[in-house]
Write a protein that holds these residues in place. Structure first.
Motif, PDB file in Angstrom:
ATOM      1  N   VAL A   1       0.863  -1.182   0.000  1.00 46.67           N
ATOM      2  CA  VAL A   1       0.000   0.000   0.000  1.00 46.67           C
ATOM      3  C   VAL A   1       0.896   1.229   0.000  1.00 46.67           C
ATOM      4  CG1 VAL A   1      -1.655   1.387   1.304  1.00 46.67           C
ATOM      5  CG2 VAL A   1      -1.977  -1.084   1.127  1.00 46.67           C
ATOM      6  N   VAL A   2       0.692   2.111  -0.953  1.00 51.28           N
ATOM      7  CA  VAL A   2       1.440   3.366  -1.045  1.00 51.28           C
ATOM      8  C   VAL A   2       0.507   4.494  -0.626  1.00 51.28           C
ATOM      9  CG1 VAL A   2       2.735   4.927  -2.538  1.00 51.28           C
ATOM     10  CG2 VAL A   2       2.831   2.450  -2.943  1.00 51.28           C
ATOM     11  N   ILE A   3       0.833   5.164   0.472  1.00 56.37           N
ATOM     12  CA  ILE A   3       0.011   6.278   0.954  1.00 56.37           C
ATOM     13  C   ILE A   3       0.488   7.553   0.292  1.00 56.37           C
ATOM     14  CG2 ILE A   3      -0.735   7.602   2.963  1.00 56.37           C
ATOM     15  CD1 ILE A   3      -0.150   5.153   4.678  1.00 56.37           C
ATOM     16  N   GLY A   4      -0.384   8.193  -0.478  1.00 59.67           N
ATOM     17  CA  GLY A   4      -0.023   9.428  -1.152  1.00 59.67           C
ATOM     18  C   GLY A   4      -0.645   9.496  -2.532  1.00 59.67           C
TER      19      GLY A   4
ATOM     20  N   ALA B   1       4.125   8.692  -5.419  1.00 58.55           N
ATOM     21  CA  ALA B   1       3.165   7.582  -5.349  1.00 58.55           C
ATOM     22  C   ALA B   1       2.795   7.101  -6.745  1.00 58.55           C
ATOM     23  CB  ALA B   1       1.918   8.023  -4.589  1.00 58.55           C
ATOM     24  N   ILE B   2       2.580   8.038  -7.666  1.00 60.91           N
ATOM     25  CA  ILE B   2       2.169   7.670  -9.017  1.00 60.91           C
ATOM     26  C   ILE B   2       3.317   7.017  -9.779  1.00 60.91           C
ATOM     27  CG2 ILE B   2       1.575   8.759 -11.235  1.00 60.91           C
ATOM     28  CD1 ILE B   2      -0.454  10.439  -9.702  1.00 60.91           C
TER      29      ILE B   2
ATOM     30  N   LEU C   1      -3.194   4.500  -1.885  1.00 62.76           N
ATOM     31  CA  LEU C   1      -4.206   5.040  -0.981  1.00 62.76           C
ATOM     32  C   LEU C   1      -4.056   6.557  -0.919  1.00 62.76           C
ATOM     33  CD1 LEU C   1      -6.383   4.994   1.192  1.00 62.76           C
ATOM     34  CD2 LEU C   1      -4.600   4.374   2.856  1.00 62.76           C
ATOM     35  N   GLN C   2      -5.045   7.252  -1.410  1.00 68.46           N
ATOM     36  CA  GLN C   2      -4.981   8.710  -1.446  1.00 68.46           C
ATOM     37  C   GLN C   2      -6.134   9.321  -0.653  1.00 68.46           C
ATOM     38  OE1 GLN C   2      -5.207   9.760  -5.609  1.00 68.46           O
ATOM     39  NE2 GLN C   2      -7.343   9.171  -5.791  1.00 68.46           N
ATOM     40  N   ARG C   3      -5.815  10.373   0.057  1.00 65.68           N
ATOM     41  CA  ARG C   3      -6.857  11.097   0.780  1.00 65.68           C
ATOM     42  C   ARG C   3      -7.710  11.895  -0.187  1.00 65.68           C
ATOM     43  NH1 ARG C   3      -4.554  14.873   5.343  1.00 65.68           N
ATOM     44  NH2 ARG C   3      -3.667  15.822   3.476  1.00 65.68           N
TER      45      ARG C   3
ATOM     46  N   THR D   1       4.987   5.257   2.923  1.00 66.14           N
ATOM     47  CA  THR D   1       4.408   6.556   3.275  1.00 66.14           C
ATOM     48  C   THR D   1       4.991   7.643   2.368  1.00 66.14           C
ATOM     49  OG1 THR D   1       6.091   6.842   4.993  1.00 66.14           O
ATOM     50  CG2 THR D   1       3.987   5.905   5.674  1.00 66.14           C
ATOM     51  N   ALA D   2       4.409   7.788   1.180  1.00 64.58           N
ATOM     52  CA  ALA D   2       4.847   8.822   0.233  1.00 64.58           C
ATOM     53  C   ALA D   2       4.143  10.121   0.585  1.00 64.58           C
ATOM     54  CB  ALA D   2       4.536   8.391  -1.193  1.00 64.58           C
ATOM     55  N   THR D   3       4.452  10.621   1.775  1.00 63.52           N
ATOM     56  CA  THR D   3       3.701  11.731   2.372  1.00 63.52           C
ATOM     57  C   THR D   3       4.383  13.082   2.220  1.00 63.52           C
ATOM     58  OG1 THR D   3       4.692  11.006   4.473  1.00 63.52           O
ATOM     59  CG2 THR D   3       2.424  10.337   4.033  1.00 63.52           C
TER      60      THR D   3
END
Length: 525
Positions: free
Chosen positions: A182-185, A190-191, A207-209, A342-344
């Motif tokens: 799972v990549v957050i961002g 992330a892309i 996973l994107q907000r 966490t690609a935050t």
């Protein structure tokens, strides 16, 4: 501790630092110059980031140096190619042997009495301290922290039993083969990670907000390919492609800002065409206007290909909590994950954390404005290189480097020891130089670190290549806000004044050319 003197001290050996050093050496071939680099190799960002698929998100004809053509027909390049290109440029222009690696700049103080900077440096390979004096300092460290990325804490992290990693600190031995990721961002990192990991992983979920605008580009530039087939000279091919791409970047940005509704329809329509009829457009439909945040580029449609193949997917929602084997969203959906990335984003930091003083008085960068988007108000003989946020970084870095070289050459010709931009209170606004450009997370976090936006020229930052080119490359060096003086004279950093000191004879090039002794051991970022 023996102090080493150079005419020009460059801090950072990434794209900005190498560009600055090359421009100075070309304009002033007799100048002594040293580059301090904290890392062990040239490349800066492109040596630091090693996550799968790391690549540029700007075309290489504009992301590459204007003075050294990029000849590959591929529009984007991977991180290793860019790093090698930067190192090859440094070697070709005689910069590589002037780099002192593993050097961290701790503090820098300018003395009006001597007209020089004193920079205290730590050799991180030995722990020993070094001292440099320099007539001019160029800060080319970018604007983020190489040590500490931006990493929010999520509920339940302590319960998670899998691997948690930030792209800025990617472990060399991390194997994602056959594992759920799972990549957050939703940004460029992330892309990039999604298609880069999908072929080997069991499944990858982004996973994107909230969604980001995505723009598909071909892998190969058709214009460059045609010119190559016609055997056009390589330099001419580069100049044509570069001019076209600069115009396209500026034109598309201006169009999106002027006609946001139409631009939104076009961008979403292009996604539908590339992703197919089964695409859930809520994953690609941001709530903000185009270019409120940077567009994410998808070369060759790689993102859409892995989504169609079902090797990857996108989830849009908010994290409720981490669980022992994944993430639960507020919607109740659970994402199983052996690895969470966490690609935050980035932590913003100027000058690599170096403390800045003038005559012993601390300088708080966030209270100052930038003169012509390069010189810091009230700080003599220093350039601060900050690239574009709405176009290729290097376009601005090259302009800043060219202007700095012109300024130093002008000072030499006219016998000036000190050049200081002087602003009035009416020249500064409350917004940071990045606050008006974009609304990305790292941009808004930069408000507490970055210089202020000016209210008028030459203090206002336009983020417009054509305006900046006219101001930095074509306009005369001398104007009212830029005050020149000899060593021993001092101009107020806040109140406009007229320098009445008579110019002295031009000083000779640096007393000691310490660059010749540069060790092949490790940079300051």
């Amino acid at each position: 501790m023996e102090q080493q003197h150079v005419d020009v001290l460059v801090i950072g050996a990434g794209i900005s630092g190498v560009s600055a050093a090359c421009h100075v050496l070309r304009a002033l071939p007799g100048a002594s110059l040293v580059v301090l680099e904290r890392r062990a190799r040239v490349g800066g960002t492109w040596d630091l980031f090693r996550y799968p698929g790391v690549r540029s998100d700007s075309d290489m004809h504009t992301f590459g140096f204007g003075f050294r053509p990029w000849h590959d027909a591929r529009i984007l390049a991977d991180g290793a190619q860019i790093r090698q290109y930067v190192e090859d440029t440094a070697a070709q222009d005689g910069v590589l042997e002037r780099i002192r690696f593993r050097r961290r700049a701790i503090s820098a103080d300018f003395s009006h009495a001597t007209g020089r900077w004193t920079v205290e440096v730590e050799d991180e390979s030995t722990g020993e301290r070094e001292s440099y004096s320099a007539g001019y300092v160029i800060g080319s460290t970018g604007y983020y922290d190489y040590d500490i990325p931006y990493r929010p804490q999520f509920p339940g992290e302590a319960d998670y039993q899998g691997t948690l990693v930030h792209p800025q600190q990617w472990p060399e031995d991390l194997d994602h083969t056959g594992r759920r990721v799972v990549v957050i961002g939703s940004g460029a990192t992330a892309i990039t990670l999604l298609p880069a990991m999908a072929d080997d992983a069991a499944h990858v979920t982004m996973l994107q907000r909230s969604p980001t605008y995505v723009l598909g580009l071909p892998e190969i530039d058709p214009l460059t390919r045609v010119l190559q087939l016609l055997r056009a000279p390589a330099r001419l091919t580069h100049r044509i492609a570069r001019a076209r791409n600069i115009a396209l970047q500026r034109g598309s940005y201006a169009f999106c800002r002027k006609y946001p509704r139409l631009a939104r329809r076009i961008l979403l329509g292009l996604v539908r065409a590339r992703a197919g009829k089964d695409v859930d457009m809520r994953h690609f439909s941001p709530a903000y206007k185009p270019w409120d945040q940077r567009l994410c580029v998808v070369p060759g449609g790689d993102l859409f290909k892995v989504l169609k193949s079902k090797k990857a997917s996108i989830a849009t929602g908010h994290i409720d909590t981490f669980t022992s084997d994944g993430i639960r969203l507020t919607s109740g959906e659970e994402l199983k994950a052996d690895i969470v990335v966490t690609a935050t984003g980035l932590t913003v930091r100027l000058l690599g954390g170096m403390a800045l003083t003038v005559d012993g008085e601390p300088v708080d960068v966030k209270d100052r404005v930038l003169y012509k988007a390069v010189l810091l108000e009230g700080v003599p003989n220093m350039s601060l290189v900050i690239g574009y946020t709405n176009a290729s970084w290097t376009l601005k870095a090259d302009l800043a480097a060219d202007y700095t070289a012109r300024l130093i050459a002008h000072m030499r010709r006219h016998g000036h020891d000190v050049a200081t931009p002087v602003a009035s209170d009416g020249d500064r606004s409350a917004a940071s130089v990045m606050g008006e450009a974009l609304t990305s997370g790292y941009i808004t976090r930069a408000d507490e670190v970055m210089p202020r936006q000016g209210t008028r020229a030459p203090w206002r930052l336009w983020n417009n290549y054509y305006r900046d080119r006219a101001m930095l490359r074509d306009a005369p060096v001398e104007d009212g806000p830029l005050h020149f003086a000899t060593a021993g004279a001092r101009t107020s950093a806040r109140t406009p004044a007229t320098d009445t000191s008579a110019p002295s004879a031009p000083s000779a090039p640096g007393v000691v050319d310490t660059a010749a002794d540069a060790q092949e051991a490790p940079r300051v970022a």
